[in-house]
Write a protein that holds these residues in place. Structure first.
Motif, PDB file in Angstrom:
ATOM      1  N   GLY A 351       1.351  -0.994  -0.047  1.00 12.49           N
ATOM      2  CA  GLY A 351      -0.162  -0.278   0.188  1.00 12.49           C
ATOM      3  C   GLY A 351       1.230   1.065   0.468  1.00 12.49           C
ATOM      4  O   GLY A 351       0.344   2.378   0.071  1.00 12.49           O
ATOM      5  N   ALA A 352       2.111   0.815   0.440  1.00 12.42           N
ATOM      6  CA  ALA A 352       3.412   2.352   0.121  1.00 12.42           C
ATOM      7  C   ALA A 352       3.304   2.433  -1.215  1.00 12.42           C
ATOM      8  O   ALA A 352       3.934   1.581  -1.683  1.00 12.42           O
ATOM      9  N   PRO A 353       3.849   3.360  -2.118  1.00 11.28           N
ATOM     10  CA  PRO A 353       3.804   4.885  -0.809  1.00 11.28           C
ATOM     11  C   PRO A 353       2.374   5.462  -1.632  1.00 11.28           C
ATOM     12  O   PRO A 353       2.392   6.331  -1.102  1.00 11.28           O
ATOM     13  N   PHE A 354       1.385   4.623  -1.746  1.00 12.94           N
ATOM     14  CA  PHE A 354       0.087   5.314  -2.420  1.00 12.94           C
ATOM     15  C   PHE A 354      -0.885   5.689  -1.217  1.00 12.94           C
ATOM     16  O   PHE A 354      -1.329   6.282  -0.766  1.00 12.94           O
ATOM     17  N   LEU A 355      -0.306   5.037  -0.082  1.00 16.97           N
ATOM     18  CA  LEU A 355      -1.810   5.398   1.273  1.00 16.97           C
ATOM     19  C   LEU A 355      -1.166   6.911   2.231  1.00 16.97           C
ATOM     20  O   LEU A 355      -1.694   7.193   2.555  1.00 16.97           O
ATOM     21  N   PRO A 356       0.583   6.443   2.529  1.00 16.92           N
ATOM     22  CA  PRO A 356       1.266   7.913   2.939  1.00 16.92           C
ATOM     23  C   PRO A 356       0.318   8.671   2.214  1.00 16.92           C
ATOM     24  O   PRO A 356       0.738   9.953   2.848  1.00 16.92           O
ATOM     25  N   LEU A 357       1.065   8.754   0.715  1.00 19.86           N
ATOM     26  CA  LEU A 357       0.727   9.877   0.025  1.00 19.86           C
ATOM     27  C   LEU A 357      -0.316  10.399  -0.062  1.00 19.86           C
ATOM     28  O   LEU A 357      -0.717  12.077   0.106  1.00 19.86           O
ATOM     29  N   LEU A 358      -1.866  10.012   0.041  1.00 18.21           N
ATOM     30  CA  LEU A 358      -3.034  10.172  -0.111  1.00 18.21           C
ATOM     31  C   LEU A 358      -3.669  10.654   1.051  1.00 18.21           C
ATOM     32  O   LEU A 358      -4.124  12.130   1.264  1.00 18.21           O
ATOM     33  N   PHE A 359      -2.545  10.118   2.799  1.00 17.38           N
ATOM     34  CA  PHE A 359      -2.863  10.685   3.947  1.00 17.38           C
ATOM     35  C   PHE A 359      -2.078  12.225   3.782  1.00 17.38           C
ATOM     36  O   PHE A 359      -2.547  13.593   4.021  1.00 17.38           O
ATOM     37  N   VAL A 360      -0.615  12.505   3.167  1.00 19.95           N
ATOM     38  CA  VAL A 360      -0.184  13.923   3.073  1.00 19.95           C
ATOM     39  C   VAL A 360      -0.921  14.830   1.936  1.00 19.95           C
ATOM     40  O   VAL A 360      -1.258  15.955   2.878  1.00 19.95           O
ATOM     41  N   ILE A 361      -1.775  14.253   1.547  1.00 15.32           N
ATOM     42  CA  ILE A 361      -2.417  14.658   0.782  1.00 15.32           C
ATOM     43  C   ILE A 361      -3.525  15.666   1.021  1.00 15.32           C
ATOM     44  O   ILE A 361      -3.942  17.013   1.388  1.00 15.32           O
ATOM     45  N   MET A 362      -4.751  14.395   1.807  1.00 17.31           N
ATOM     46  CA  MET A 362      -5.663  14.989   2.783  1.00 17.31           C
ATOM     47  C   MET A 362      -5.201  15.653   3.750  1.00 17.31           C
ATOM     48  O   MET A 362      -6.593  16.803   3.782  1.00 17.31           O
ATOM     49  N   ASN A 363      -4.086  15.906   4.389  1.00 16.78           N
ATOM     50  CA  ASN A 363      -3.429  16.489   5.349  1.00 16.78           C
ATOM     51  C   ASN A 363      -3.253  17.720   5.649  1.00 16.78           C
ATOM     52  O   ASN A 363      -4.132  19.101   5.821  1.00 16.78           O
ATOM     53  N   ILE A 364      -2.704  18.511   4.023  1.00 19.94           N
ATOM     54  CA  ILE A 364      -2.434  19.437   3.591  1.00 19.94           C
ATOM     55  C   ILE A 364      -3.566  19.834   3.317  1.00 19.94           C
ATOM     56  O   ILE A 364      -3.843  21.713   3.476  1.00 19.94           O
ATOM     57  N   GLY A 365      -4.200  18.922   2.553  1.00 19.91           N
ATOM     58  CA  GLY A 365      -5.979  20.129   2.064  1.00 19.91           C
ATOM     59  C   GLY A 365      -6.142  20.409   3.617  1.00 19.91           C
ATOM     60  O   GLY A 365      -7.618  21.668   3.839  1.00 19.91           O
ATOM     61  N   TYR A 366      -6.367  19.290   4.388  1.00 12.99           N
ATOM     62  CA  TYR A 366      -7.415  20.050   5.959  1.00 12.99           C
ATOM     63  C   TYR A 366      -6.853  20.908   6.193  1.00 12.99           C
ATOM     64  O   TYR A 366      -8.159  22.306   6.481  1.00 12.99           O
ATOM     65  N   ASN A 367      -5.887  21.096   6.544  1.00 13.81           N
ATOM     66  CA  ASN A 367      -4.555  21.773   7.219  1.00 13.81           C
ATOM     67  C   ASN A 367      -4.963  23.913   6.777  1.00 13.81           C
ATOM     68  O   ASN A 367      -5.447  24.703   7.063  1.00 13.81           O
ATOM     69  N   ILE A 368      -4.899  23.544   4.804  1.00 15.26           N
ATOM     70  CA  ILE A 368      -5.096  24.536   4.390  1.00 15.26           C
ATOM     71  C   ILE A 368      -6.596  25.010   4.364  1.00 15.26           C
ATOM     72  O   ILE A 368      -7.069  26.374   4.959  1.00 15.26           O
ATOM     73  N   ALA A 369      -7.456  24.428   3.914  1.00 14.71           N
ATOM     74  CA  ALA A 369      -8.958  24.441   4.303  1.00 14.71           C
ATOM     75  C   ALA A 369      -9.476  25.109   5.532  1.00 14.71           C
ATOM     76  O   ALA A 369      -9.727  26.039   5.931  1.00 14.71           O
ATOM     77  N   LEU A 370      -9.015  24.339   7.075  1.00 15.54           N
ATOM     78  CA  LEU A 370      -8.826  25.266   8.184  1.00 15.54           C
ATOM     79  C   LEU A 370      -8.522  25.918   8.325  1.00 15.54           C
ATOM     80  O   LEU A 370      -9.266  26.952   9.103  1.00 15.54           O
ATOM     81  N   LEU A 371      -7.259  26.708   7.681  1.00 14.92           N
ATOM     82  CA  LEU A 371      -7.166  27.743   8.160  1.00 14.92           C
ATOM     83  C   LEU A 371      -7.592  29.087   7.343  1.00 14.92           C
ATOM     84  O   LEU A 371      -7.818  29.747   7.800  1.00 14.92           O
ATOM     85  N   ARG A 372      -7.779  28.264   6.226  1.00 17.92           N
ATOM     86  CA  ARG A 372      -8.663  29.638   4.828  1.00 17.92           C
ATOM     87  C   ARG A 372     -10.389  29.936   6.097  1.00 17.92           C
ATOM     88  O   ARG A 372     -10.378  31.412   6.385  1.00 17.92           O
ATOM     89  N   LEU A 373     -10.823  28.745   6.957  1.00 17.35           N
ATOM     90  CA  LEU A 373     -12.327  29.367   7.681  1.00 17.35           C
ATOM     91  C   LEU A 373     -11.930  29.843   8.891  1.00 17.35           C
ATOM     92  O   LEU A 373     -12.935  30.700   9.361  1.00 17.35           O
ATOM     93  N   LEU A 374     -10.829  29.266   9.528  1.00 17.67           N
ATOM     94  CA  LEU A 374     -10.234  30.552  10.563  1.00 17.67           C
ATOM     95  C   LEU A 374     -10.346  32.113  10.442  1.00 17.67           C
ATOM     96  O   LEU A 374     -10.479  32.675  11.165  1.00 17.67           O
ATOM     97  N   LYS A 375      -9.687  32.117   8.860  1.00 15.30           N
ATOM     98  CA  LYS A 375      -9.529  33.906   8.232  1.00 15.30           C
ATOM     99  C   LYS A 375     -10.802  34.476   8.397  1.00 15.30           C
ATOM    100  O   LYS A 375     -11.340  35.411   8.453  1.00 15.30           O
ATOM    101  N   ILE A 376     -11.820  33.915   7.682  1.00 15.29           N
ATOM    102  CA  ILE A 376     -13.036  34.126   6.828  1.00 15.29           C
ATOM    103  C   ILE A 376     -13.500  34.173   8.307  1.00 15.29           C
ATOM    104  O   ILE A 376     -14.916  34.834   8.568  1.00 15.29           O
ATOM    105  N   SER A 377     -13.988  33.432   9.432  1.00 16.38           N
ATOM    106  CA  SER A 377     -14.539  33.244   9.992  1.00 16.38           C
ATOM    107  C   SER A 377     -13.869  34.002  11.704  1.00 16.38           C
ATOM    108  O   SER A 377     -13.630  34.479  11.954  1.00 16.38           O
ATOM    109  N   SER A 378     -13.896  32.042  12.390  1.00 20.36           N
ATOM    110  CA  SER A 378     -13.014  32.372  13.586  1.00 20.36           C
ATOM    111  C   SER A 378     -12.253  31.384  14.200  1.00 20.36           C
ATOM    112  O   SER A 378     -12.607  30.137  13.401  1.00 20.36           O
ATOM    113  N   ALA A 379     -11.907  31.036  15.629  1.00 21.62           N
ATOM    114  CA  ALA A 379     -11.853  29.992  15.872  1.00 21.62           C
ATOM    115  C   ALA A 379     -12.064  28.702  16.057  1.00 21.62           C
ATOM    116  O   ALA A 379     -12.065  27.570  16.073  1.00 21.62           O
TER     117      ALA A 379
END
Length: 450
Positions: A351-379
């Motif tokens: 399953g490597a490196p496919f599964l770990p890479l999918l996690f990395v991509i998903m985690n980066i997207g999550y952090n970006i979306a989370l910070l964008r939401l924090l910026k336009i709304s609140s913590a």
């Protein structure tokens, strides 16, 4: 003086129409008037590059120079702000130098919840090939993201999205964010080693409490009764839906006060770091004269300082994971070989490196979306959106996902807890009719484009 009235649509040539008579209800009449000369005595915020001003029968109740201002369209009429025309009865917020519609906040909240679900699911899938190297995956997330964020930041700087003024903002707040997040990770790892999974889920709901507390202390926010009750229902809903019937209360009793307090401290530090990021956005708006700080600056510098702190804590962290520090180099090397699924140590790395890479991509997207939401709304809003992902991920684990083998069963109180969570979200977002009308009915001009 002859006047003409124009309606602006972004990206299109403005069409000229004749002046229409004011509505019978003059308190709801808003129009744009073009003048050949602008009175120099007007505030700078009313002078735009197109020399347009807003004329309204309703007088302004005052301008809020804080981080957030609400603009509500009167009735069914349309009005233009800057170069954009707002249609319908949607609410527009001016937050950290940006015009943000309520719909955009909802979209980013949904994106945060979706990426949060994907992040939780993919983390468990990524640990299938890396089950012997979870500490390697944690360090890959910490140090690898620094390179990713700075690469994105570089291209945004070359494109002109990030300016020199943005890069010159003080770096000490980012250092504090990095320290807080690194200490939170260390405390969380130490406590998690002595607590059960359901116990950690219960204690993680204190994160929302700390965010409300710090936003009241450092941002001067005030929350209504329905918002406090809504947050309480969301936290209880997660606890009931995930930890019911799992012996979480018994596990907490057996764990000991020290590990419980250490886990609560971990979420306290995370809550302080998240609210501090919101403070950074608010403060930068003043420093940048109304411009909005690019979120990749916050991500890049925050993750860089966190990586430095984590590097200093590696001897302590590796011991928590049961890895002698003198063997850490060999462990990380073997973890990299398994991650690449190439070499002599590849048994069990399917399953490597496919599964770990999918996690990395998903985690980066999550952090970006989370910070964008924090910026336009609140913590607090960003935390609520992230919290929603917990029971959804639990439900997905009951399905026959690849590599995970036998699916898990739903906790006994899952449906009841989920209903509580949804009711809490509705209660938090509900605004009583007539509440705060003096604020929401105020028409606020936008700052000139920079």
């Amino acid at each position: 003086m002859a006047t003409t009235s124009r309606r602006f649509t972004t990206g299109l040539t403005a069409s000229i129409t004749s002046v229409q008579s004011h509505s019978a209800n003059r308190s709801q009449s808003i129009s744009l008037i073009r003048r050949n000369h602008i009175d120099p005595r007007l505030p700078p915020i009313l002078r735009s590059s197109r020399r347009w001003i807003i004329q309204a029968a309703r007088s302004w109740d005052g301008f809020d120079h804080g981080a957030e201002t609400e603009i509500k369209k009167p009735g069914a009429c349309g009005y233009a702000i800057g170069d954009n025309e707002m249609e319908g009865s949607s609410t527009v917020h001016v937050i950290n130098g940006e015009h943000v519609k309520t719909a955009e906040i909802v979209i980013w909240a949904a994106a945060t919840a979706a990426f949060g679900v994907g992040n939780r699911v993919m983390y468990k899938l990524a640990l299938v090939p890396l089950k012997e190297y979870p500490f390697f995956l944690a360090q890959l997330s910490t140090f690898g993201y620094v390179a990713v964020y700075y690469t994105i930041l570089y291209f945004r700087y070359r494109a002109g999205t990030v300016t020199d003024a943005m890069l010159s903002v003080p770096k000490s707040p980012f250092l504090i964010v990095g320290i807080l997040e690194a200490l939170a990770a260390a405390a969380g790892m130490a406590a998690a080693a002595n607590l059960s999974g359901p116990s950690t889920t219960v204690l993680s709901q204190t994160f929302l409490v700390w965010q409300i507390f710090f936003s009241i202390i450092f941002l001067g926010r005030r929350y209504s009764v329905n918002q406090i009750l809504g947050c309480t229902l969301v936290a209880l809903g997660v606890i009931v839906s995930v930890a019911s019937g799992s012996g979480a209360a018994h596990s907490l009793k057996e764990a000991g006060v020290l590990w419980i307090l250490l886990m609560v401290l971990s979420f306290l530090l995370q809550g302080a770091g998240t609210v501090l990021k919101e403070v950074i956005f608010i403060d930068s708006q003043k420093r940048l004269k109304g411009a909005s700080l690019d979120l990749f600056i916050v991500n890049s510098y925050g993750s860089a300082f966190q990586a430095i702190c984590i590097a200093l804590l590696l001897p302590f962290l590796s011991k928590l994971w049961g890895i002698p520090f003198n063997q850490l180099g060999t462990y990380l090397k073997d973890g990299a070989v398994c991650f690449l699924n190439h070499g002599t140590i590849t048994k069990g790395c399917d399953g490597a490196p496919f599964l770990p890479l999918l996690f990395v991509i998903m985690n980066i997207g999550y952090n970006i979306a989370l910070l964008r939401l924090l910026k336009i709304s609140s913590a607090v809003v960003s935390c609520l959106a992230s919290t929603v992902s917990v029971p959804i991920a639990v439900f997905l684990f009951t399905m026959p996902l690849p590599y995970l083998g036998v699916a898990s069963s739903l906790p006994k109180g899952f449906m009841g807890g989920t209903i509580m969570l949804v009711l809490g979200m509705i209660l938090y977002s509900w605004t009583p009719q007539g509440a705060n009308t003096s604020h929401t009915d105020t028409v606020i001009p936008s700052p000139p484009p920079t």
